[in-house]
Scaffold this motif. Sequence first.
Motif, PDB file in Angstrom:
ATOM      1  N   LEU A   1      34.280  41.893  40.695  1.00  0.00           N
ATOM      2  CA  LEU A   1      33.833  41.026  39.608  1.00  0.00           C
ATOM      3  C   LEU A   1      33.986  41.688  38.247  1.00  0.00           C
ATOM      4  O   LEU A   1      34.253  41.013  37.246  1.00  0.00           O
ATOM      5  N   SER A   2      33.866  43.001  38.208  1.00  0.00           N
ATOM      6  CA  SER A   2      34.031  43.735  36.955  1.00  0.00           C
ATOM      7  C   SER A   2      35.475  43.664  36.458  1.00  0.00           C
ATOM      8  O   SER A   2      35.732  43.554  35.261  1.00  0.00           O
ATOM      9  N   ILE A   3      36.409  43.723  37.393  1.00  0.00           N
ATOM     10  CA  ILE A   3      37.824  43.575  37.015  1.00  0.00           C
ATOM     11  C   ILE A   3      38.056  42.180  36.450  1.00  0.00           C
ATOM     12  O   ILE A   3      38.734  42.007  35.419  1.00  0.00           O
ATOM     13  N   GLY A   4      37.475  41.171  37.079  1.00  0.00           N
ATOM     14  CA  GLY A   4      37.578  39.808  36.558  1.00  0.00           C
ATOM     15  C   GLY A   4      36.941  39.680  35.186  1.00  0.00           C
ATOM     16  O   GLY A   4      37.481  38.986  34.306  1.00  0.00           O
ATOM     17  N   ALA A   5      35.810  40.339  34.974  1.00  0.00           N
ATOM     18  CA  ALA A   5      35.154  40.304  33.661  1.00  0.00           C
ATOM     19  C   ALA A   5      36.034  40.994  32.620  1.00  0.00           C
ATOM     20  O   ALA A   5      36.115  40.540  31.475  1.00  0.00           O
ATOM     21  N   GLY A   6      36.696  42.072  33.017  1.00  0.00           N
ATOM     22  CA  GLY A   6      37.601  42.753  32.090  1.00  0.00           C
ATOM     23  C   GLY A   6      38.771  41.875  31.678  1.00  0.00           C
ATOM     24  O   GLY A   6      39.179  41.881  30.516  1.00  0.00           O
ATOM     25  N   VAL A   7      39.267  41.098  32.611  1.00  0.00           N
ATOM     26  CA  VAL A   7      40.349  40.156  32.279  1.00  0.00           C
ATOM     27  C   VAL A   7      39.856  39.113  31.283  1.00  0.00           C
ATOM     28  O   VAL A   7      40.568  38.756  30.327  1.00  0.00           O
ATOM     29  N   LEU A   8      38.627  38.625  31.477  1.00  0.00           N
ATOM     30  CA  LEU A   8      38.085  37.632  30.569  1.00  0.00           C
ATOM     31  C   LEU A   8      37.796  38.197  29.170  1.00  0.00           C
ATOM     32  O   LEU A   8      38.007  37.511  28.165  1.00  0.00           O
ATOM     33  N   VAL A   9      37.318  39.430  29.120  1.00  0.00           N
ATOM     34  CA  VAL A   9      36.979  40.030  27.831  1.00  0.00           C
ATOM     35  C   VAL A   9      38.241  40.335  27.040  1.00  0.00           C
ATOM     36  O   VAL A   9      38.312  40.087  25.826  1.00  0.00           O
ATOM     37  N   TRP A  10      39.255  40.862  27.711  1.00  0.00           N
ATOM     38  CA  TRP A  10      40.480  41.196  27.000  1.00  0.00           C
ATOM     39  C   TRP A  10      41.472  40.079  27.191  1.00  0.00           C
ATOM     40  O   TRP A  10      42.434  39.888  26.653  1.00  0.00           O
TER      41      TRP A  10
ATOM     42  N   ASN B   1      23.112  50.561  54.368  1.00  0.00           N
ATOM     43  CA  ASN B   1      24.268  51.215  53.757  1.00  0.00           C
ATOM     44  C   ASN B   1      25.444  50.256  53.627  1.00  0.00           C
ATOM     45  O   ASN B   1      26.176  50.287  52.630  1.00  0.00           O
ATOM     46  N   ALA B   2      25.628  49.389  54.629  1.00  0.00           N
ATOM     47  CA  ALA B   2      26.724  48.416  54.556  1.00  0.00           C
ATOM     48  C   ALA B   2      26.499  47.426  53.417  1.00  0.00           C
ATOM     49  O   ALA B   2      27.444  47.097  52.683  1.00  0.00           O
ATOM     50  N   SER B   3      25.264  46.971  53.245  1.00  0.00           N
ATOM     51  CA  SER B   3      25.000  46.031  52.148  1.00  0.00           C
ATOM     52  C   SER B   3      25.138  46.720  50.795  1.00  0.00           C
ATOM     53  O   SER B   3      25.578  46.104  49.818  1.00  0.00           O
ATOM     54  N   ALA B   4      24.790  47.996  50.719  1.00  0.00           N
ATOM     55  CA  ALA B   4      24.961  48.738  49.458  1.00  0.00           C
ATOM     56  C   ALA B   4      26.438  48.884  49.125  1.00  0.00           C
ATOM     57  O   ALA B   4      26.848  48.685  47.974  1.00  0.00           O
ATOM     58  N   LYS B   5      27.238  49.227  50.129  1.00  0.00           N
ATOM     59  CA  LYS B   5      28.688  49.351  49.902  1.00  0.00           C
ATOM     60  C   LYS B   5      29.284  48.004  49.509  1.00  0.00           C
ATOM     61  O   LYS B   5      30.138  47.935  48.612  1.00  0.00           O
ATOM     62  N   ALA B   6      28.850  46.938  50.156  1.00  0.00           N
ATOM     63  CA  ALA B   6      29.362  45.601  49.825  1.00  0.00           C
ATOM     64  C   ALA B   6      28.985  45.220  48.400  1.00  0.00           C
ATOM     65  O   ALA B   6      29.801  44.631  47.671  1.00  0.00           O
ATOM     66  N   THR B   7      27.791  45.576  47.977  1.00  0.00           N
ATOM     67  CA  THR B   7      27.353  45.287  46.609  1.00  0.00           C
ATOM     68  C   THR B   7      28.221  46.026  45.601  1.00  0.00           C
ATOM     69  O   THR B   7      28.644  45.449  44.593  1.00  0.00           O
ATOM     70  N   ILE B   8      28.496  47.282  45.877  1.00  0.00           N
ATOM     71  CA  ILE B   8      29.319  48.083  44.955  1.00  0.00           C
ATOM     72  C   ILE B   8      30.743  47.547  44.904  1.00  0.00           C
ATOM     73  O   ILE B   8      31.323  47.400  43.822  1.00  0.00           O
ATOM     74  N   VAL B   9      31.319  47.237  46.058  1.00  0.00           N
ATOM     75  CA  VAL B   9      32.698  46.718  46.095  1.00  0.00           C
ATOM     76  C   VAL B   9      32.787  45.370  45.392  1.00  0.00           C
ATOM     77  O   VAL B   9      33.715  45.122  44.600  1.00  0.00           O
TER      78      VAL B   9
ATOM     79  N   ILE C   1      30.951  45.346  25.605  1.00  0.00           N
ATOM     80  CA  ILE C   1      30.673  44.029  26.186  1.00  0.00           C
ATOM     81  C   ILE C   1      31.041  44.018  27.665  1.00  0.00           C
ATOM     82  O   ILE C   1      30.283  43.523  28.508  1.00  0.00           O
ATOM     83  N   TRP C   2      32.194  44.582  27.998  1.00  0.00           N
ATOM     84  CA  TRP C   2      32.614  44.656  29.391  1.00  0.00           C
ATOM     85  C   TRP C   2      31.624  45.482  30.215  1.00  0.00           C
ATOM     86  O   TRP C   2      31.263  45.101  31.330  1.00  0.00           O
ATOM     87  N   GLY C   3      31.171  46.606  29.669  1.00  0.00           N
ATOM     88  CA  GLY C   3      30.183  47.425  30.363  1.00  0.00           C
ATOM     89  C   GLY C   3      28.866  46.702  30.560  1.00  0.00           C
ATOM     90  O   GLY C   3      28.220  46.814  31.611  1.00  0.00           O
ATOM     91  N   THR C   4      28.461  45.926  29.551  1.00  0.00           N
ATOM     92  CA  THR C   4      27.218  45.158  29.663  1.00  0.00           C
ATOM     93  C   THR C   4      27.348  44.061  30.722  1.00  0.00           C
ATOM     94  O   THR C   4      26.425  43.855  31.525  1.00  0.00           O
ATOM     95  N   ILE C   5      28.471  43.393  30.753  1.00  0.00           N
ATOM     96  CA  ILE C   5      28.698  42.362  31.769  1.00  0.00           C
ATOM     97  C   ILE C   5      28.732  42.985  33.154  1.00  0.00           C
ATOM     98  O   ILE C   5      28.151  42.447  34.117  1.00  0.00           O
ATOM     99  N   THR C   6      29.370  44.148  33.280  1.00  0.00           N
ATOM    100  CA  THR C   6      29.411  44.847  34.560  1.00  0.00           C
ATOM    101  C   THR C   6      28.009  45.248  35.005  1.00  0.00           C
ATOM    102  O   THR C   6      27.653  45.088  36.178  1.00  0.00           O
TER     103      THR C   6
ATOM    104  N   THR D   1      30.883  44.280  43.058  1.00  0.00           N
ATOM    105  CA  THR D   1      30.732  44.513  41.625  1.00  0.00           C
ATOM    106  C   THR D   1      32.038  44.983  41.001  1.00  0.00           C
ATOM    107  O   THR D   1      32.392  44.559  39.897  1.00  0.00           O
ATOM    108  N   VAL D   2      32.761  45.848  41.690  1.00  0.00           N
ATOM    109  CA  VAL D   2      34.047  46.320  41.171  1.00  0.00           C
ATOM    110  C   VAL D   2      35.021  45.154  41.023  1.00  0.00           C
ATOM    111  O   VAL D   2      35.702  45.021  39.998  1.00  0.00           O
TER     112      VAL D   2
END
Length: 124
Positions: free
Chosen positions: A115-124, A102-110, A70-75, A112-113
Amino acid sequence: MKKQRPVNLELNTISFPASAIASILHRVSGVIMFVAMGLLMWAFATSLSSQEGFDTVKSIFDTFIVKFIIWGTITALLYHMLGGFRHLIMDMGYWEELESGNASAKATIVLTVVLSIGAGVLVW
């Protein structure tokens, strides 16, 4: 006549720019969401079929592996959404240069990381 062909085709030795990695990850996240859609539809249909079905899905969703899925799907959903916004902005004529792309790609990845940590907190 001798054709000039690429000498190095080993993908692990090629240095991709951030925008190429972002594009590849956008496609990968789309595939992950496509596969996860089947699992989510099964869980939704089963949980709505009866009280026993709901209890079954609830007990399955309490396991670590399913929470990780679920966390992977949300990510994947978050990354695909942010990457899609990035592509929409690029379609409007912004961030098309090498540096800004390249700057917008890096910003998108960062982002996402984070928001992914926040999603992990919500899932667990």
